[in-house]
Write a protein that holds these residues in place. Sequence first.
Motif, PDB file in Angstrom:
ATOM      1  N   VAL A   1       1.959 -82.368 -23.435  1.00  0.00           N
ATOM      2  CA  VAL A   1       1.884 -80.851 -23.057  1.00  0.00           C
ATOM      3  C   VAL A   1       1.018 -80.213 -24.286  1.00  0.00           C
ATOM      4  N   LYS A   2       0.014 -79.427 -23.882  1.00  0.00           N
ATOM      5  CA  LYS A   2      -0.816 -78.997 -25.070  1.00  0.00           C
ATOM      6  C   LYS A   2      -0.085 -77.957 -25.546  1.00  0.00           C
ATOM      7  N   MET A   3       0.213 -77.931 -26.874  1.00  0.00           N
ATOM      8  CA  MET A   3       0.848 -77.053 -27.684  1.00  0.00           C
ATOM      9  C   MET A   3       0.211 -76.731 -28.852  1.00  0.00           C
ATOM     10  N   SER A   4       0.020 -75.443 -29.258  1.00  0.00           N
ATOM     11  CA  SER A   4      -0.554 -74.949 -30.570  1.00  0.00           C
ATOM     12  C   SER A   4       0.593 -75.143 -31.454  1.00  0.00           C
ATOM     13  N   LYS A   5       0.536 -74.999 -32.882  1.00  0.00           N
ATOM     14  CA  LYS A   5       1.565 -74.755 -33.656  1.00  0.00           C
ATOM     15  C   LYS A   5       2.202 -73.288 -33.733  1.00  0.00           C
ATOM     16  N   GLU A   6       1.491 -72.333 -33.134  1.00  0.00           N
ATOM     17  CA  GLU A   6       2.084 -71.195 -32.864  1.00  0.00           C
ATOM     18  C   GLU A   6       3.154 -71.426 -31.621  1.00  0.00           C
ATOM     19  N   ASP A   7       2.948 -72.135 -30.683  1.00  0.00           N
ATOM     20  CA  ASP A   7       3.726 -72.541 -29.654  1.00  0.00           C
ATOM     21  C   ASP A   7       4.957 -72.897 -30.174  1.00  0.00           C
ATOM     22  N   VAL A   8       4.951 -73.958 -31.185  1.00  0.00           N
ATOM     23  CA  VAL A   8       5.919 -74.541 -31.671  1.00  0.00           C
ATOM     24  C   VAL A   8       6.703 -73.651 -32.338  1.00  0.00           C
ATOM     25  N   PHE A   9       6.338 -72.920 -32.991  1.00  0.00           N
ATOM     26  CA  PHE A   9       6.890 -71.789 -33.796  1.00  0.00           C
ATOM     27  C   PHE A   9       7.624 -70.803 -32.783  1.00  0.00           C
ATOM     28  N   ARG A  10       6.885 -70.303 -31.791  1.00  0.00           N
ATOM     29  CA  ARG A  10       7.631 -69.332 -30.924  1.00  0.00           C
ATOM     30  C   ARG A  10       8.897 -70.057 -30.300  1.00  0.00           C
ATOM     31  N   ILE A  11       8.803 -71.603 -29.832  1.00  0.00           N
ATOM     32  CA  ILE A  11       9.776 -72.083 -29.215  1.00  0.00           C
ATOM     33  C   ILE A  11      10.985 -72.345 -30.174  1.00  0.00           C
ATOM     34  N   SER A  12      10.581 -72.614 -31.306  1.00  0.00           N
ATOM     35  CA  SER A  12      11.684 -73.085 -32.180  1.00  0.00           C
ATOM     36  C   SER A  12      12.373 -71.471 -32.675  1.00  0.00           C
ATOM     37  N   PHE A  13      11.582 -70.516 -32.607  1.00  0.00           N
ATOM     38  CA  PHE A  13      12.212 -69.326 -33.021  1.00  0.00           C
ATOM     39  C   PHE A  13      13.193 -68.924 -31.964  1.00  0.00           C
ATOM     40  N   GLU A  14      12.624 -69.178 -30.729  1.00  0.00           N
ATOM     41  CA  GLU A  14      13.782 -68.861 -29.567  1.00  0.00           C
ATOM     42  C   GLU A  14      15.114 -69.535 -29.802  1.00  0.00           C
ATOM     43  N   ALA A  15      14.984 -70.850 -30.225  1.00  0.00           N
ATOM     44  CA  ALA A  15      16.112 -71.671 -30.361  1.00  0.00           C
ATOM     45  C   ALA A  15      17.007 -71.099 -31.501  1.00  0.00           C
ATOM     46  N   GLU A  16      16.284 -70.829 -32.518  1.00  0.00           N
ATOM     47  CA  GLU A  16      17.063 -69.990 -33.603  1.00  0.00           C
ATOM     48  C   GLU A  16      17.826 -68.714 -33.302  1.00  0.00           C
ATOM     49  N   ARG A  17      17.038 -68.043 -32.509  1.00  0.00           N
ATOM     50  CA  ARG A  17      17.808 -66.667 -32.206  1.00  0.00           C
ATOM     51  C   ARG A  17      19.147 -66.989 -31.510  1.00  0.00           C
ATOM     52  N   SER A  18      19.049 -68.189 -30.713  1.00  0.00           N
ATOM     53  CA  SER A  18      20.446 -68.451 -29.989  1.00  0.00           C
ATOM     54  C   SER A  18      21.503 -68.772 -30.682  1.00  0.00           C
TER      55      SER A  18
ATOM     56  N   VAL B   1      13.727 -77.501 -25.397  1.00  0.00           N
ATOM     57  CA  VAL B   1      13.315 -78.720 -24.472  1.00  0.00           C
ATOM     58  C   VAL B   1      12.958 -77.863 -23.172  1.00  0.00           C
ATOM     59  N   GLU B   2      13.782 -77.254 -22.636  1.00  0.00           N
ATOM     60  CA  GLU B   2      13.672 -76.247 -21.377  1.00  0.00           C
ATOM     61  C   GLU B   2      12.241 -75.562 -21.458  1.00  0.00           C
ATOM     62  N   LYS B   3      11.894 -74.926 -22.606  1.00  0.00           N
ATOM     63  CA  LYS B   3      10.862 -74.319 -22.919  1.00  0.00           C
ATOM     64  C   LYS B   3       9.442 -74.975 -22.722  1.00  0.00           C
ATOM     65  N   VAL B   4       9.831 -76.137 -23.340  1.00  0.00           N
ATOM     66  CA  VAL B   4       8.620 -77.278 -23.248  1.00  0.00           C
ATOM     67  C   VAL B   4       8.394 -77.570 -21.954  1.00  0.00           C
ATOM     68  N   LEU B   5       9.527 -77.905 -21.136  1.00  0.00           N
ATOM     69  CA  LEU B   5       9.484 -78.631 -19.707  1.00  0.00           C
ATOM     70  C   LEU B   5       8.988 -77.289 -18.901  1.00  0.00           C
ATOM     71  N   GLU B   6       9.011 -76.052 -19.080  1.00  0.00           N
ATOM     72  CA  GLU B   6       8.380 -75.012 -18.298  1.00  0.00           C
ATOM     73  C   GLU B   6       6.934 -74.982 -18.440  1.00  0.00           C
ATOM     74  N   ILE B   7       6.552 -75.164 -19.717  1.00  0.00           N
ATOM     75  CA  ILE B   7       5.034 -75.246 -19.912  1.00  0.00           C
ATOM     76  C   ILE B   7       4.540 -76.571 -19.320  1.00  0.00           C
ATOM     77  N   HIS B   8       5.591 -77.709 -19.090  1.00  0.00           N
ATOM     78  CA  HIS B   8       4.935 -78.848 -18.521  1.00  0.00           C
ATOM     79  C   HIS B   8       4.843 -78.702 -17.005  1.00  0.00           C
ATOM     80  N   GLY B   9       5.799 -78.078 -16.592  1.00  0.00           N
ATOM     81  CA  GLY B   9       5.677 -77.701 -14.980  1.00  0.00           C
ATOM     82  C   GLY B   9       6.814 -78.704 -14.280  1.00  0.00           C
ATOM     83  N   GLU B  10       7.371 -79.596 -14.843  1.00  0.00           N
ATOM     84  CA  GLU B  10       8.307 -80.424 -14.052  1.00  0.00           C
ATOM     85  C   GLU B  10       9.383 -80.813 -15.011  1.00  0.00           C
ATOM     86  N   ASN B  11      10.559 -80.846 -14.304  1.00  0.00           N
ATOM     87  CA  ASN B  11      12.022 -81.132 -15.088  1.00  0.00           C
ATOM     88  C   ASN B  11      11.880 -82.717 -15.065  1.00  0.00           C
ATOM     89  N   VAL B  12      11.961 -83.183 -16.045  1.00  0.00           N
ATOM     90  CA  VAL B  12      12.415 -84.527 -16.390  1.00  0.00           C
ATOM     91  C   VAL B  12      13.557 -84.732 -17.132  1.00  0.00           C
TER      92      VAL B  12
END
Length: 327
Positions: free
Chosen positions: A132-149, A85-96
């Motif tokens: 937030v404009k996100m490609s499937k690559e973006d979704v992959f990258r973000i969920s991969f970061e989540a997986e790494r944790s 979620v934080e990664k998506v908010l970073e792209i969004h540029g605002e904390n909600v």
Amino acid sequence: MGVIASAPAKVILFGEHFVVYGEPAIVLAIDKRAYAKAELRDDKRLYLRSVNLNLAGYFENGIFNVEQGNAKEAKLKFEPLKLAVEKVLEIHGENVGLNIEVNSTVPVAAGLGSSAAVAAAVTAAVGALLNVKMSKEDVFRISFEAERSVHGTPSGVDPAVSTFGGTLLFQMDTGFKPLDIKADVPLVIGDTGVERSTRVQVAKVRGVRDKYPRVVEPMIRTAREIVLRAIDALKENDLETLGDLMNINHALLCGLGVSDESLEWLINAARKAGALGAKLTGAGGGGCMIALAENERLEQVLEAIQRAGGRAFIAKKTDEGVRVEQT
Ligand code: MEV
């Protein structure tokens, strides 16, 4: 108003564990999905609820507060989702502040990639909610970061298939390539019900490899040959060869110590009931096995797995990766 997104679970047909060492794996998305609903809140809390795990709690100023279930377990499950979620908010540029509700039909910690499916669904739901404009690559990258944790040194195969769907040839350095397989691969999945940690199983294999490098290196090369041969067999719809290759692949995994008694029971039961081949799928140490069988034998194999104490279901391939269900 909320937004719902979903992402599929997966089975690894060939190449789990070896994929961590740069070898290819063949993986397919299946018709079991994780769903995530995202809604805006009036405050800045990130409230998370898992319907199927009976867990709920919220993060406020980085601190986790449990509301339902065991605090440690809830934090462990929710931390990677917070990261996504934080990664998506970073792209969004605002904390909600957000309410996220997860509802998954994927057995947890069973080798079917439940955590990656949930992370991809949450990422897509929050992205769609916030436009937030996100490609499937973006979704992959973000969920991969989540997986790494969660998983330590994962290869990325789980988030790739949950995001893109279909049948993929996955390799760490070259990424994934869709495999155009017309054949339906008739599979029964058997869940031992034994939960295990991918991180622990991956570390176990690393330990064996570090201790016996000259023994394990040829096994890794054999795993690559299995995948290459399997690609042809899939294209030719040669189920018999696929079954043989699954049995050989399982023997390698067994040698590395990631099978266990619960898996062996189900695998043997499936083979005795006429499966063409059977193996563990995912990280092993419990979790799920898969059995390949001619269509007319599927029920027989399913019943044999159930009689041996597993929860079994017939898996159907799906081409649909992550998707927004409703806006
Ligand atoms: C887990 O589904 C598959 C493993 O190969 C780990 C990974 O690739 O990240 C065991």
